[in-house]
Design a protein around this motif. Structure first.
Motif, PDB file in Angstrom:
ATOM      1  N   TYR A 291      71.510  64.022  51.108  1.00 43.33           N
ATOM      2  CA  TYR A 291      71.953  65.429  51.020  1.00 43.33           C
ATOM      3  C   TYR A 291      73.416  65.464  51.796  1.00 43.33           C
ATOM      4  N   ASP A 325      84.269  63.115  62.827  1.00 43.67           N
ATOM      5  CA  ASP A 325      83.055  62.449  62.374  1.00 43.67           C
ATOM      6  C   ASP A 325      83.048  61.096  61.697  1.00 43.67           C
ATOM      7  N   GLU A 354      85.707  59.318  65.965  1.00 41.34           N
ATOM      8  CA  GLU A 354      84.295  58.895  66.624  1.00 41.34           C
ATOM      9  C   GLU A 354      83.964  57.393  66.334  1.00 41.34           C
ATOM     10  N   HIS A 357      82.721  51.634  68.625  1.00 39.75           N
ATOM     11  CA  HIS A 357      83.054  50.290  68.809  1.00 39.75           C
ATOM     12  C   HIS A 357      84.770  50.121  69.054  1.00 39.75           C
ATOM     13  N   ASP A 421      74.427  63.071  70.335  1.00 40.14           N
ATOM     14  CA  ASP A 421      74.037  61.778  69.440  1.00 40.14           C
ATOM     15  C   ASP A 421      73.235  60.953  70.452  1.00 40.14           C
ATOM     16  N   ASP A 465      68.358  62.677  69.909  1.00 41.31           N
ATOM     17  CA  ASP A 465      68.380  63.804  68.774  1.00 41.31           C
ATOM     18  C   ASP A 465      66.968  63.950  68.123  1.00 41.31           C
TER      19      ASP A 465
HETATM   20  C1  ARE Z   1      68.916  63.544  61.300  1.00 45.17           C
HETATM   21  C2  ARE Z   1      67.925  63.987  62.128  1.00 45.17           C
HETATM   22  C3  ARE Z   1      67.748  62.584  63.189  1.00 45.17           C
HETATM   23  C4  ARE Z   1      67.264  61.493  62.052  1.00 45.17           C
HETATM   24  C5  ARE Z   1      68.601  61.472  61.107  1.00 45.17           C
HETATM   25  C6  ARE Z   1      68.302  60.121  59.967  1.00 45.17           C
HETATM   26  O1  ARE Z   1      68.282  65.066  63.152  1.00 45.17           O
HETATM   27  O2  ARE Z   1      66.370  62.874  63.775  1.00 45.17           O
HETATM   28  O3  ARE Z   1      67.158  60.120  62.738  1.00 45.17           O
HETATM   29  O4  ARE Z   1      68.708  62.564  60.561  1.00 45.17           O
HETATM   30  O5  ARE Z   1      67.421  60.677  59.012  1.00 45.17           O
HETATM   31  C7  ARE Z   1      74.095  64.868  61.988  1.00 45.17           C
HETATM   32  C8  ARE Z   1      73.251  65.664  63.048  1.00 45.17           C
HETATM   33  C9  ARE Z   1      71.968  64.591  63.187  1.00 45.17           C
HETATM   34  C10 ARE Z   1      71.576  64.033  61.615  1.00 45.17           C
HETATM   35  C11 ARE Z   1      72.458  63.373  60.856  1.00 45.17           C
HETATM   36  C12 ARE Z   1      71.840  63.137  59.658  1.00 45.17           C
HETATM   37  O6  ARE Z   1      73.745  65.655  64.041  1.00 45.17           O
HETATM   38  O7  ARE Z   1      70.858  65.292  63.876  1.00 45.17           O
HETATM   39  O8  ARE Z   1      70.353  63.447  62.153  1.00 45.17           O
HETATM   40  O9  ARE Z   1      73.564  64.390  60.761  1.00 45.17           O
HETATM   41  O10 ARE Z   1      71.573  64.237  58.702  1.00 45.17           O
HETATM   42  C13 ARE Z   1      76.363  56.336  63.916  1.00 45.17           C
HETATM   43  C14 ARE Z   1      77.675  56.692  63.177  1.00 45.17           C
HETATM   44  C15 ARE Z   1      78.078  58.015  63.792  1.00 45.17           C
HETATM   45  C16 ARE Z   1      77.025  59.538  63.817  1.00 45.17           C
HETATM   46  C17 ARE Z   1      75.691  58.449  64.776  1.00 45.17           C
HETATM   47  C18 ARE Z   1      74.655  59.616  64.749  1.00 45.17           C
HETATM   48  O11 ARE Z   1      78.504  55.675  63.262  1.00 45.17           O
HETATM   49  O12 ARE Z   1      79.163  58.345  63.102  1.00 45.17           O
HETATM   50  O13 ARE Z   1      75.303  57.504  64.116  1.00 45.17           O
HETATM   51  N1  ARE Z   1      77.324  60.204  64.386  1.00 45.17           N
HETATM   52  C19 ARE Z   1      78.350  61.598  63.938  1.00 45.17           C
HETATM   53  C20 ARE Z   1      77.985  62.863  64.476  1.00 45.17           C
HETATM   54  C21 ARE Z   1      76.215  63.385  64.359  1.00 45.17           C
HETATM   55  C22 ARE Z   1      76.015  63.542  62.861  1.00 45.17           C
HETATM   56  C23 ARE Z   1      76.887  62.666  62.012  1.00 45.17           C
HETATM   57  C24 ARE Z   1      77.526  61.846  62.504  1.00 45.17           C
HETATM   58  C25 ARE Z   1      76.411  62.835  60.574  1.00 45.17           C
HETATM   59  O14 ARE Z   1      78.264  62.770  65.898  1.00 45.17           O
HETATM   60  O15 ARE Z   1      75.654  64.217  64.903  1.00 45.17           O
HETATM   61  O16 ARE Z   1      74.711  63.587  62.494  1.00 45.17           O
HETATM   62  O17 ARE Z   1      77.592  63.807  60.263  1.00 45.17           O
HETATM   63  C26 ARE Z   1      75.737  52.187  67.135  1.00 45.17           C
HETATM   64  C27 ARE Z   1      76.352  52.246  65.871  1.00 45.17           C
HETATM   65  C28 ARE Z   1      77.165  53.492  65.488  1.00 45.17           C
HETATM   66  C29 ARE Z   1      76.027  54.808  65.689  1.00 45.17           C
HETATM   67  C30 ARE Z   1      75.586  54.730  66.899  1.00 45.17           C
HETATM   68  C31 ARE Z   1      74.375  55.645  67.000  1.00 45.17           C
HETATM   69  O18 ARE Z   1      76.702  52.174  67.979  1.00 45.17           O
HETATM   70  O19 ARE Z   1      77.429  51.213  65.541  1.00 45.17           O
HETATM   71  O20 ARE Z   1      77.892  53.467  64.196  1.00 45.17           O
HETATM   72  O21 ARE Z   1      76.713  55.717  65.122  1.00 45.17           O
HETATM   73  O22 ARE Z   1      74.854  53.528  67.213  1.00 45.17           O
HETATM   74  O23 ARE Z   1      73.402  55.163  66.170  1.00 45.17           O
END
Ligand code: ARE
Length: 558
Positions: A291, A325, A354, A357, A421, A465
């Motif tokens: 999605y 993001d 964001e 690393h 996160d 989360d």
């Molecule tokens: C939803 C559910 C979760 C479920 C997930 C997967 O709530 O429970 O696990 O889906 O199916 C946003 C929402 C989340 C949502 C997600 C998907 O806030 O609640 O999760 O969308 O719909 C990586 C990315 C980094 C990302 C983090 C989360 O590189 O950009 O993962 N952060 C941003 C935002 C989030 C947002 C999104 C991206 C998407 O801040 O809030 O999620 O728009 C290591 C890796 C990193 C990794 C990090 C954390 O360091 O190198 O790359 O970050 O770990 O996992």
């Protein structure tokens, strides 16, 4: 001398201009390997006539390496230089030819290092407000609801109940406005809000329409009022730019779903087939989420579109910056254009990536100003929560993290203990209040800007989360909060007015205490933290195990 460890790279975090006639030079050596480091330099067109030799300072000391540095004031910025190193036995020259025992200056500097000219457009300007700011991060749905008129049928979580991924608790922009005095009373003067634009989810990272404030959160008038109320209080607003992906419900993606390759937006996404298909998945998405189709940010039309959104909110609403993001999965080409347009719209607007690393390639002055400093987060967890680092290890780690970036960037880093996160830091330290307080002191006194996640001040708990996104508890007895403590830390930062130079991070000789010294423009601080099992000492200072002590201008404050 360990020659393998020597490293210097021009036009990088090892050599960067800080003004039109000042440049900082850094040199990496093996840890504790050399006794003295000098730089020998002059203008590259007068070689051999006016060399100057200055001693460099050991500024950072990491796990394996020391980092020497010096700030040069130059009359002619066409700089040629070599290093001159003493290891206790021999003197070495270090140039592009490596380390040598002799160096023939009469032949000219064929192999010197050089910074050919400081062009003002290449200087990353320090955004003073960012480096002095204290941030408060809000996940809007869970912070405060104050809009009495909105349709509340979407709300499915009783305020205070534990949320799941599909919960809606009702927080909105009017709620934030109603709490600005409260946020200010914590000493915070900048807000970072998770996304506010139209989207079906509670987090709003799957945006349907970037040009509409989500009705659950409010409308354009609320956003205008929020900025006005913030600016009246001398506070700033940073919004979340979700430009890596969009909601599948977005009209452009829907157009591709119905017209396939015939759609004018087909190339706006990355699709391997005539039509996008979620199963089996044939288009790029964020982290497997069908999605959230990924924008093709190499496409100039997509770049134009996304930049028009970012500049619209600056021009029309006067916001003060964007947090980006998933910025590390978006093209550098896009961010370079993005920066130019953002800074043209408002010079003081900040750009915070964001990247979890090392992002030094994005932080050279042509893309972002700063990143969310998750490397700091991890170090804090390893030290306070997981026992992975002792005092020396923590000092080494933080020095190495600072060595990744220029002084200018270090002053603008967005440092955090946790976010929407991550698990709540307070839960990670098993609800140990002393540890949270010590970690907050470190957060507020470390180079860069501290950012606290809403609820930290009232000891909010929560796992990963969605558990870290629980509802704010404003009813909590004020005696049982960190409100005054956080305000005190913010005031110390403001009063001392720190900048990166004058930072010294080390472990006490007995290796028990983690020590942070900052010399500010108007005052100094000294923080000692003892996470070991026994009393630690540094000179005449003693700290009990599990405790910490903070001195400002020589006087103890905590
Ligand atoms: C939803 C559910 C979760 C479920 C997930 C997967 O709530 O429970 O696990 O889906 O199916 C946003 C929402 C989340 C949502 C997600 C998907 O806030 O609640 O999760 O969308 O719909 C990586 C990315 C980094 C990302 C983090 C989360 O590189 O950009 O993962 N952060 C941003 C935002 C989030 C947002 C999104 C991206 C998407 O801040 O809030 O999620 O728009 C290591 C890796 C990193 C990794 C990090 C954390 O360091 O190198 O790359 O970050 O770990 O996992």
């Amino acid at each position: 001398m360990n020659q393998f460890a020597l490293l210097h790279i021009t036009d990088s975090e090892y050599c960067f201009p800080v003004s039109e006639n000042e440049i900082v030079i850094r040199l990496r050596t093996a840890k504790n390997d050399i006794e003295r480091a000098y730089i020998i330099y002059e203008s590259k067109y007068v070689i051999g006539n006016s060399q100057q030799k200055l001693q460099m300072k050991k500024e950072l000391s990491g796990e394996l390496y020391d980092y020497y540095s010096i700030r040069l004031k130059l009359e002619d910025t066409r700089l040629a230089y070599v290093f001159y190193l003493y290891d206790g036995k021999e003197y070495y020259y270090f140039s592009e030819d490596g380390a040598t025992l002799t160096y023939d200056f009469t032949k000219g500097f064929y192999n010197f290092f050089q910074y050919p000219y400081i062009n003002s457009a290449d200087i990353l300007k320090k955004e003073e407000w960012l480096s002095q700011a204290s941030f408060y991060q809000i996940f809007i749905d869970r912070f405060c609801m104050a809009d009495g008129n909105k349709d509340k049928n979407y709300i499915n979580l009783k305020w205070g109940d534990i949320p799941n991924a599909k919960s809606f608790a009702g927080g909105d922009l009017k709620g934030i406005i109603s709490k600005l005095e409260y946020i200010k009373s914590l000493g915070c003067d900048a807000l970072y809000l998770t996304p506010i634009f139209k989207s079906p989810s509670n987090h709003k990272y799957d945006i349907v329409d970037y040009f509409e404030v989500d009705p659950n959160f409010g409308d354009e008038t609320d956003l205008t009022n929020l900025v006005k109320e913030l600016h009246n209080r001398g506070m700033k607003l940073v919004l979340d730019a979700v430009f890596n992906h969009v909601s599948e419900l977005n009209d452009k993606f829907q157009d591709v779903i119905s017209k396939g390759k015939e759609s004018e937006y087909y190339d706006w996404f990355v699709i391997k087939g005539d039509y996008p298909c979620a199963s089996p998945l044939n288009y790029e998405v964020f982290a497997g989420c069908t999605y959230m189709p990924k924008w093709n940010t190499s496409n100039v039309q997509v770049q134009d579109y996304l930049i028009s959104i970012a500049t619209y909110y600056i021009r029309e609403f006067d916001i003060d910056g964007w947090r980006l993001d998933v910025s590390d999965e978006i093209s550098h080409d896009f961010w370079r254009r993005f920066r130019k347009e953002i800074k043209a719209a408002k010079e003081s607007a900040v750009i915070i990536g964001e990247n979890w690393h090392n992002a030094s390639n994005y932080l050279r002055g042509d893309q972002y100003d700063s990143i969310m400093n998750y490397a700091f987060t991890k170090a804090a967890l390893d030290y306070f929560a997981y026992g992975q680092l002792d005092a020396q290890g923590m000092a080494n780690k933080l020095n190495d993290i600072l060595a990744r970036n220029t002084d200018t960037v270090n002053d603008m880093m967005l440092n955090l203990l946790d976010s929407h996160d991550t698990d709540r830091f307070f839960s990670e330290v098993h609800e140990d209040r002393k540890k949270l307080k010590a970690a907050l002191a470190l957060l507020y006194l470390f180079p860069g800007a501290p950012s606290i996640f809403y609820g930290t001040e009232c000891y909010t708990v929560g796992g990963y989360d969605p558990d870290c996104r629980r509802c704010m508890d404003f009813a909590k007895d004020k005696e049982d909060t960190l409100n005054d403590y956080i305000k005190q830390l913010a005031d110390i930062r403001k009063k001392c007015s720190f900048q990166f130079s004058g930072t010294h991070i080390f472990a006490s000789e007995d290796k028990k205490l983690f020590c942070l010294k900052r010399q500010g423009r108007n005052g100094d601080v000294m923080l000692y933290i003892n996470e070991s099992e026994s009393i630690g000492k540094e000179k005449d200072i003693q700290v009990a195990p599990g405790d910490f002590r903070l001195f400002v201008c020589g006087g103890e404050v905590l």
